[in-house]
Design a protein around this motif. Structure first.
Motif: not given
Ligand code: HBI
Length: 97
Positions: A22-26, A28-29, A71-74
């Motif tokens: 996990l990305v800190d504070g977001r 996202a991975i 980094t991946l997020a939607t």
């Protein structure tokens, strides 16, 4: 309708994906991938780019020489979706080829 992953689904996905975190504070991975040289790194990025455009789901990434940080997020759900899990799975599969 694209759904945001629940906390439970996120935890299950991270277990299944192994080398992602996990990305800190977001919501996202992220994963960092190292290749033998720039040619290999860019070839990887090309394959991911074609997948991303076909699936209308694009990574956030940084490349310097043989290193690619992904980094991946939607964005459409302001978090993680099944599309991120599928793209991360694809990345894991082609990284070892
Ligand atoms: N890529 N990571 C990511 N997240 C999105 O929400 C997204 C995308 N690529 C294209 C896309 N959405 C389109 O559906 C438009 O919403 C821009």
């Amino acid at each position: 309708m694209l759904q945001k992953l629940t906390a439970q689904e996120q935890a299950e996905a991270l277990t299944q994906l192994k080398d992602w975190s996990l990305v800190d504070g977001r919501e996202a991975i992220k994963r960092t991938l190292i290749f033998k040289d720039f040619n290999a790194a860019f070839g990887f990025m090309t394959r991911v780019a074609l997948y991303a455009d076909k699936h209308d789901h694009h990574p956030e990434w940084f490349n310097v020489y043989n290193r690619v940080e992904v980094t991946l997020a939607t964005h459409d759900v302001q978090g993680l979706s099944i599309r991120d899990v599928k793209l991360a799975t694809f990345i894991n599969e082609i990284y070892h080829q």
